[in-house]
Design an enzyme around this catalytic site. Structure first.
Site, mmCIF file in Angstrom:
data_model
loop_
_atom_site.group_PDB
_atom_site.id
_atom_site.type_symbol
_atom_site.label_atom_id
_atom_site.label_comp_id
_atom_site.label_asym_id
_atom_site.label_seq_id
_atom_site.Cartn_x
_atom_site.Cartn_y
_atom_site.Cartn_z
ATOM 1 N N HIS A 144 -0.814 -0.821 -2.735
ATOM 2 C CA HIS A 144 -0.280 -1.842 -1.755
ATOM 3 C C HIS A 144 -0.767 -2.969 -1.649
ATOM 4 C CE1 HIS A 144 2.858 0.888 0.025
ATOM 5 N NE2 HIS A 144 2.000 1.668 0.194
ATOM 6 N N HIS A 204 -3.117 4.670 -4.492
ATOM 7 C CA HIS A 204 -1.788 4.190 -3.759
ATOM 8 C C HIS A 204 -2.204 3.281 -2.926
ATOM 9 C CE1 HIS A 204 1.949 5.225 -1.691
ATOM 10 N NE2 HIS A 204 1.337 4.724 -0.786
ATOM 11 N N GLU A 205 -3.163 3.454 -1.788
ATOM 12 C CA GLU A 205 -3.305 2.213 -1.025
ATOM 13 C C GLU A 205 -3.721 0.920 -1.668
ATOM 14 O OE1 GLU A 205 -2.068 2.488 1.898
ATOM 15 O OE2 GLU A 205 -1.919 4.677 1.529
#
Length: 285
Positions: free
Chosen positions: A135, A131-132
């Protein structure tokens, strides 16, 4: 290219907000000072805001020797995402959370708390770090880091206006009502700017993270665990720097009132439902 446009629009919106605040505090002179301050903050935010945020959280950089399993996990996911290897940090906090920062994929960093490493399984942790990295891949990190820095500056100016007031063009004390209005409305305006760019980004990072890891269900169970554990564990650094909350995978703030009303994160239940639908259908669109 589109993210550069969004970043430019964000900087312009925050600069305009600074000018309005400066005008309310100090008239035309205050507007000029606010413009110069905003330009300086924009420059600082672009080049140094990631370092400032990491310092706020006392994040410690790790490598393959100091945190081998975690570091190798990030490296494997970065390879899957076709990203340069980011710098990797650990934050000595019990509250489970994680974030990414930096100005572009070539100058990115990911950070996780020691608490999240204790709470999550390896598969769930892969989902979080994917998820990070999503980003990073989507180039959200510059926007979120600039927003955190500028929102903190807006809050500081609002507090200054509340306690010290300002001066008009003739050097006379400004209308005290204006100072109160700035103190009340400026943080709300800053929160609205954060909301406008944060909630949709989290859904996109969930989707992108599920694609990178190939395991949306593990990210869903990770979000459920983080939500339940974080509710009972205060995140002191985040409480001290609330403007940075929108950078986290889960909102770390425990306050009610405006913090709930202007939450920068979508509802955890909706995020989990979307991820479980991806797991069921195998589709990430």
């Amino acid at each position: 290219m589109f993210n550069w446009v969004k970043t430019a629009m964000l900087m312009a919106a925050i600069t305009a907000l600074f000018i309005v605040i400066g005008g309310m505090i100090g008239g035309s002179r205050g507007m000029t000072i606010a413009l110069l301050f905003a330009l300086g903050m924009n420059f600082f935010s672009y080049w140094f805001s990631d370092k400032m945020v990491l310092r706020m959280y006392n994040a410690q950089e790790v490598d393959e020797n100091t945190a081998p399993q975690f570091y190798r996990m990030v490296r494997e996911l970065a390879t899957r995402a076709n990203l340069p290897m980011p710098r990797v940090y650990l934050i000595n906090e019990d509250a489970p959370n994680a974030f990414a920062t930096g100005r572009n994929p070539e100058h990115a960093a990911v950070a996780a708390t020691t608490g999240i490493l204790r709470v999550l399984s390896e598969r769930e942790m892969r989902g979080v770090m994917a998820h990070e990295l999503a980003h990073v891949k989507h180039r959200d990190i510059l926007i979120s880091t600039i927003t955190a820095t500028m929102a903190g500056a807006i809050s500081a100016i609002a507090n200054f206006a509340m306690f010290f007031g300002g001066r008009d063009e003739n050097g006379r004390p400004a209308n005290p009502i204006a100072g109160i209005a700035v103190a009340l409305l400026a943080p709300i305006a800053g929160a609205l700017i954060q909301m406008a760019i944060s909630r949709a980004r989290e859904f996109e990072a969930d989707r992108g993270g599920a694609q990178i890891s190939g395991d949306p269900q593990s990210l869903a169970t990770a979000l459920d665990k983080i939500h339940r554990y974080a509710a009972g564990i205060p995140f002191q650094a985040a409480e001290q720097h609330p403007a940075t909350a929108q950078m986290m995978i889960m909102n770390p703030l425990h306050g009610g009132g405006l913090q709930n009303l202007f939450s920068t994160h979508p509802a955890t239940e909706e995020r989990i439902a979307r991820l479980m639908e991806m797991a069921r259908t195998g589709r990430f669109d």
